[in-house]
Design an enzyme around this catalytic site. Structure first.
Site, PDB file in Angstrom:
ATOM      1  N   LYS A  22    -111.752  52.733  19.702  1.00 57.10           N
ATOM      2  CA  LYS A  22    -112.248  53.766  18.982  1.00 57.10           C
ATOM      3  C   LYS A  22    -111.452  54.397  18.197  1.00 57.10           C
ATOM      4  O   LYS A  22    -110.608  55.124  18.591  1.00 57.10           O
ATOM      5  CB  LYS A  22    -112.994  54.907  19.990  1.00 57.10           C
ATOM      6  CG  LYS A  22    -114.062  54.379  20.809  1.00 57.10           C
ATOM      7  CD  LYS A  22    -114.406  54.821  21.989  1.00 57.10           C
ATOM      8  CE  LYS A  22    -115.231  54.033  22.869  1.00 57.10           C
ATOM      9  NZ  LYS A  22    -114.659  53.575  24.340  1.00 57.10           N
ATOM     10  N   THR A  42    -115.868  40.014  42.913  1.00 52.31           N
ATOM     11  CA  THR A  42    -115.314  39.996  41.519  1.00 52.31           C
ATOM     12  C   THR A  42    -113.931  40.580  41.515  1.00 52.31           C
ATOM     13  O   THR A  42    -113.661  41.447  42.186  1.00 52.31           O
ATOM     14  CB  THR A  42    -116.438  41.042  40.556  1.00 52.31           C
ATOM     15  OG1 THR A  42    -116.128  42.319  41.035  1.00 52.31           O
ATOM     16  CG2 THR A  42    -117.881  40.667  41.089  1.00 52.31           C
ATOM     17  N   TRP A  45    -116.049  52.160  15.873  1.00 51.72           N
ATOM     18  CA  TRP A  45    -115.715  51.280  16.928  1.00 51.72           C
ATOM     19  C   TRP A  45    -115.358  49.814  16.486  1.00 51.72           C
ATOM     20  O   TRP A  45    -115.748  49.264  15.470  1.00 51.72           O
ATOM     21  CB  TRP A  45    -116.922  50.822  17.783  1.00 51.72           C
ATOM     22  CG  TRP A  45    -117.278  51.889  18.579  1.00 51.72           C
ATOM     23  CD1 TRP A  45    -117.121  53.272  18.607  1.00 51.72           C
ATOM     24  CD2 TRP A  45    -118.297  51.898  19.749  1.00 51.72           C
ATOM     25  NE1 TRP A  45    -117.676  53.978  19.471  1.00 51.72           N
ATOM     26  CE2 TRP A  45    -118.288  53.227  20.329  1.00 51.72           C
ATOM     27  CE3 TRP A  45    -118.937  51.027  20.313  1.00 51.72           C
ATOM     28  CZ2 TRP A  45    -119.311  53.441  21.548  1.00 51.72           C
ATOM     29  CZ3 TRP A  45    -119.696  51.198  21.281  1.00 51.72           C
ATOM     30  CH2 TRP A  45    -119.782  52.580  22.070  1.00 51.72           C
ATOM     31  N   GLU A  85    -121.789  38.809  38.560  1.00 51.76           N
ATOM     32  CA  GLU A  85    -122.808  39.502  38.974  1.00 51.76           C
ATOM     33  C   GLU A  85    -124.081  38.753  38.688  1.00 51.76           C
ATOM     34  O   GLU A  85    -125.532  38.938  38.964  1.00 51.76           O
ATOM     35  CB  GLU A  85    -123.054  41.005  38.335  1.00 51.76           C
ATOM     36  CG  GLU A  85    -122.065  41.931  39.119  1.00 51.76           C
ATOM     37  CD  GLU A  85    -120.709  41.845  38.256  1.00 51.76           C
ATOM     38  OE1 GLU A  85    -120.256  40.841  37.747  1.00 51.76           O
ATOM     39  OE2 GLU A  85    -120.073  42.937  38.660  1.00 51.76           O
TER      40      GLU A  85
END
Ligand code: AMP
Length: 550
Positions: free
Chosen positions: A449, A191, A454, A339
């Protein structure tokens, strides 16, 4: 795992319980394909029967060169018919295909080849200079097989064992492939993590076959309809990255015509799209943007109408989907990660939405989509409690499916972290709506944030991308004494001689504040107009580097 004891009957002693092996995908393709072809650039083409013969010849070549079951074989090539043959021949002899990410730095490539314990390498001539200085540091590699576009002498310090085409042509076109445990590892790759060393993920024959079947049923589902035997497929996601999303396996299972474009060059991609009448491709938004911005496409000298593109790897913005649609290009979204093999969700439009006009479909097409068959997906709060499917509750996305990597290769601690509580933690935050459609709002570490709220950097990017004069945008959070963080944006103008100003973009964003789509603090306080935005090795916005440059 539950503790119930269902009835399990013993098989008759002579029954065969066929293992799920990659070789059977190829056999299905040969049966289905008729005269459909495998095409490589404007250089060569052959039918599926010859494709199968070449897979058998490659298997003979590799075993004659001493490659054994269990060995890890590295491939460094552009997207090619050869690579497709490696997708089959290497796992079918019981060896492990390591698809090397050729866009990593030489140090990282060395790291991955050492870590994977590669013993044999197939290398395209373009990557010979890259490997020459590394070869001394890879003493376990028993040989390098050269792949050339046309036969010519090369002078290199690499211990070559021969040239791909020359060796294949000497071999018989039938190999008696063994049958073995479906849980044997078939593929391995790394990855492109943004922190620390790249992490290896691996997939078994069983996982890849099930992923292929899940992908095939998705691509043929009403409301999706991307690929079947009668379509022409060309990847624009590199084969080294998550097996080009597994689509070469799926296209082979179906017997679809497959076009491999080699190194990605906009002119060649457009040429092949037109000359081969490509119906379906998949790519990250950056590459779609590159194709729709190519002169011939943007000026409508070439007609790409009817081309379907599955976009993933990053969020598809409404602006890019609309721009593509204005050229007749039909985009859909999918979501997954290295993954997860990668497919988790795809846009399988509900029946009524599928019949609606483009403007109605647009927001649906930009959502990550519906979990595909055999995928279980949840959005959970910080305590791991599943959140309601209301399209508003945002939390971490976690998944289960029969094709998720079971560990990071030789990384126990990181593997446990990935799989804590029995769910694969994606590190993404998102929400699921009442129709079961997932929307990804950010990577957990990219969420901004600000003042206790958020903000989704992806959502802000989607809004800014609609601003006239903006070709590309990246949003990140920057530290702010008062608010904790504030959004900042890098913007690439579509016309460098007439770029929009920061004030233009901020004024444009006011409409979304008025509509209630974002709060006022969603308007980036810092907007920098730049020529280019840093990208990762697979063409995604590289937020880590962007942070250091803002
Ligand atoms: P990689 O492992 O390099 O393929 O990257 C996987 C990551 O890409 C995911 O964890 C997401 O953060 C992002 N990604 C993939 N598909 C989408 C999508 N449709 N929308 C938003 N982000 C996506």
């Amino acid at each position: 795992m539950s503790t119930i004891t269902p009835k399990i009957l013993p098989p008759t002693p002579s029954a065969t319980n066929s293992p799920l092996l990659i070789g059977d995908l190829l056999e299905s393709g040969v049966r289905m394909a008729g005269r459909n072809q495998i095409v490589y650039r404007d250089q060569c083409r052959h039918d599926y029967r010859h494709f199968r013969e070449r897979v058998h010849q490659l298997a003979h070549t590799l075993t004659a060169l001493g490659v054994n079951a269990g060995d890890v074989v590295a491939v460094l090539d552009w997207d090619s018919h050869r690579y497709l043959e490696c997708f089959f021949a290497i796992p079918m002899i019981g060896a492990v295909l390591h698809t090397v990410n050729v866009r990593l730095s030489p140090e990282q490539i060395l790291y991955t080849m050492e870590h994977a314990e590669d013993v044999f390498v197939l290398v395209h001539e373009d990557f010979v200079p890259l490997l020459e200085p590394l070869a001394d540091k890879l003493p376990n590699i028993r040989g390098y097989l050269l792949c050339q576009e046309e036969a010519k002498d090369v002078s290199t310090s690499l211990p070559l064992v021969g040239e791909f085409e020359a060796l294949l042509s000497e071999q018989p076109d039938y190999y008696n492939f063994p049958t073995f445990d479906e849980n044997a590892v078939a593929t391995l790759f790394y990855t492109t993590g943004t922190t620390g060393n790249p992490k290896g993920v691996f997939f078994t024959h069983r996982q890849l076959v099930l992923h292929t079947l899940g992908e095939a049923s998705t691509f043929q589902a009403p409301g999706c309809e991307l690929l079947n035997r009668d379509k022409v497929y060309m990847p624009i996601t590199p084969m080294f990255h998550v097996h080009a999303w597994g689509v070469p396996y799926t296209a082979t299972l179906m017997g679809a015509t497959q076009v491999y474009p080699g190194r990605y060059e906009p002119e060649m991609l457009v040429k092949l799209l037109v000359s081969e009448k490509v119906d379906f491709s998949h790519c990250v938004p950056t590459l779609l943007n590159m194709v729709v911005s190519a002169d011939a496409v943007a000026s409508k000298q070439v007609d790409l109408s009817g081309w379907k593109v599955l976009v993933g790897g990053s969020a598809l913005t409404q602006a890019l989907a609309s721009r593509a649609w204005s050229l007749g290009i039909d985009t859909r979204s999918a979501y997954g990660m290295s993954e997860t093999c990668p497919l988790l969700t795809a846009d399988i439009l509900p029946r009524d939405v599928g019949k609606a006009d483009f403007d109605t479909q647009l927001p649906w097409r930009c959502k990550a989509g519906l979990p595909v068959p055999l995928v279980k997906l949840q959005v959970v709060d910080v305590d791991g409690k599943p959140l309601p499917h209301d399209g508003k509750s945002v939390g971490e996305v976690r998944a289960q499916a029969p094709w998720l990597t079971q560990a990071y290769y030789k990384e126990e601690q990181r593997s446990e972290e990935l799989w804590r509580d029995g769910w694969l933690h994606t590190g993404d935050v998102g929400s699921i709506d009442e129709h079961g459609f997932l929307t990804i709002s950010d990577r957990i570490k990219d969420v901004i944030k600000t003042g206790g709220e958020w903000l989704s950097s992806l959502e802000l990017e989607s809004y800014i991308s609609q601003c006239p004069g903006v070709a590309e945008v990246a949003v990140i959070g920057i530290a702010d004494d008062k608010w904790g963080e504030r959004p900042a944006a890098l913007v690439v103008p579509s016309d460098l001689s007439n770029p929009p100003t920061a004030e233009d973009v901020q004024a444009f964003m006011e409409q979304f504040v008025k509509q209630g789509a974002i709060n006022r603090w969603g308007i980036p306080s810092l907007i920098r107009v730049v020529d280019e935005i840093p990208k990762t090795s697979v063409g995604k916005l590289d937020k880590k580097r962007i942070r250091t440059e803002v």
